[in-house]
Design an enzyme around this catalytic site. Structure first.
Site, PDB file in Angstrom:
ATOM      1  N   LYS A 153     -10.603  -3.798  -3.683  1.00 15.47           N
ATOM      2  CA  LYS A 153     -11.207  -2.601  -4.442  1.00 15.47           C
ATOM      3  C   LYS A 153     -10.511  -1.466  -4.297  1.00 15.47           C
ATOM      4  CE  LYS A 153     -13.402  -3.267   1.053  1.00 15.47           C
ATOM      5  NZ  LYS A 153     -12.915  -3.011   1.817  1.00 15.47           N
ATOM      6  N   LYS A 173       1.019  -1.053  -0.047  1.00 11.22           N
ATOM      7  CA  LYS A 173       0.451  -0.384   0.271  1.00 11.22           C
ATOM      8  C   LYS A 173       0.424   1.297   0.113  1.00 11.22           C
ATOM      9  CE  LYS A 173      -4.654  -1.703   2.353  1.00 11.22           C
ATOM     10  NZ  LYS A 173      -5.444  -2.116   2.825  1.00 11.22           N
ATOM     11  N   LYS A 219      -4.533 -10.786  -7.219  1.00 16.26           N
ATOM     12  CA  LYS A 219      -5.968  -9.864  -6.551  1.00 16.26           C
ATOM     13  C   LYS A 219      -7.001  -9.482  -6.421  1.00 16.26           C
ATOM     14  CE  LYS A 219      -5.691  -8.773  -2.276  1.00 16.26           C
ATOM     15  NZ  LYS A 219      -5.164  -8.137  -0.720  1.00 16.26           N
TER      16      LYS A 219
END
Ligand code: TYM
Length: 342
Positions: A209, A111, A206
């Site tokens: 969102k 992230k 994956k």
């Protein structure tokens, strides 16, 4: 009864990965365990976000839990920030967390790379300590999550053991604590299938969102035509027939798994049914299975959202029940750590 906790961040929309990796698996657990399902709003501010979106997404996520079958007469459903003990315990736990443990977290590395250095807040690093608080406050036995949370669960377990070692044991008994342990050491519950639902546009990454293209995921609230379109355009391959577990065919394995879980069949049944199919035929049955499964959830979601006062009331009741248990643990921790109590 044994306890179960889990939660989803109210960021963006809930997708099929969140559903198959987590929410769907919560439903049967409600009957045999004490269950706590929260909307982890405090986690949702660890990356740059829109303030006007947060409260909307929080209600939305709660409504989706209920629409998927979470039953507030059995489970405690609440918003994380409504139970203040979560943030408070986090501070106490952070004093016992070596920074090296946090630096190792894969999600932190991924992230922070994505948002760039100047947007990496301290909370993105300390996020797993908050997650550990969420779990340890309820003395949870099991935590049903997708595979991407495994490392966070491992950290939670290590932290529980470390706190038990530092402040529990004999020292803790002398202070009037029962038994040796302050925290129960929880275990992850990762489903055998659906623990890692992959993107529709790349079978090696994956479903998430935060992926920029909405084509890469099926959102639980996608209308029928959007679902049909996403499946029509999703990535496939040019091998003959369809099969599970061929490492050269990640998309094929992912789509068959989605079909299996949406249609409620076994892997063997699906393998047999689909082995001779071509993509055109399979995409049609997959689309139908998705729509048949998701449509009733969408109808219930609309019903729940039409009475947000009622939803807010349920969340308030859930928070009250949860706070009783959370406060008891928090008090024990303060005491064990040597704080003068009021
Ligand atoms: P979050 O909001 O990213 O995801 C919610 C749940 O969905 C699972 N999941 C997936 N499962 C399968 N395939 C995928 N592609 C996929 N993407 C997401 C996640 O594993 C998760 O179970 N830190 C957590 C939220 C959290 C939590 C907790 C969970 C905070 N405190 C305490 C359990 C207990 C998170 O960000 O999940």
């Amino acid at each position: 009864r044994k306890r179960i906790v889990s939660g989803v961040q109210p960021t963006g929309t809930i997708h099929l990965g969140n559903y198959l990796g987590a929410i769907k698996n919560w439903i049967p657990l409600q009957n045999t365990y004490d269950t706590f399902f929260f909307i982890v709003d405090l986690h949702a501010i660890t990356l740059p976000y829109e303030t006007q979106q947060l409260f909307k997404a929080t209600r939305d996520t709660a409504a989706i839990y209920l629409a998927c079958g979470v039953d507030t007469s059995k489970a405690s459903v609440f918003v994380q920030s409504h139970v203040r003990a979560h943030s408070e315990l986090m501070w106490l736990l952070s004093s016992a967390t070596p920074i090296g443990w946090l630096n190792k977290m894969i999600q932190f590395k991924e992230k922070s790379r994505k948002v760039g250095d100047e947007n990496v807040g301290v909370a993105l690093l300390t996020y797993p300590v908050l997650m550990a608080s969420d779990i340890l406050l309820y003395q949870s036995d099991f935590v049903p999550v997708g595979e991407d949370q495994k490392q966070h669960l491992e950290l939670t377990r290590e932290l529980a053991e470390r706190v038990n070692y530092l402040y529990g044991g004999r020292k803790w008994k002398k202070l009037g604590g029962r038994g040796g342990a302050i925290f129960k050491v929880p275990e992850p519950l990762i489903p055998p299938e659906g623990a890692r639902v992959m993107s529709l546009t790349d079978g090696c990454s994956k479903m998430s969102k935060s992926a920029s293209s909405d084509q890469s995921r099926i959102n639980l609230l996608d209308p029928k035509d959007v679902i049909a379109n996403k499946i029509k355009r999703c990535k496939t391959d040019s091998f003959p027939g369809l099969e599970f577990d061929n490492p050269e065919r990640p998309e094929c394995n992912n789509l068959l798994t989605i079909y299996q879980l949406m249609s409620g069949r076994t892997k063997e049944e699906v393998a047999q049914e689909c082995q001779g199919m071509n993509w055109g035929v399979f995409k049609r049955i997959l689309t139908d299975a998705l729509i048949d499964h998701l449509h009733p959830i969408q109808v219930r979601y609309e019903e729940i959202m039409s009475d947000s006062a009622y939803l807010d009331r349920l969340l308030a009741e859930g928070a009250t029940k949860a706070a009783d248990i959370a406060d008891a643990t928090l008090n024990n921790v303060y005491q064990a750590m040597g704080f003068l109590r009021r």
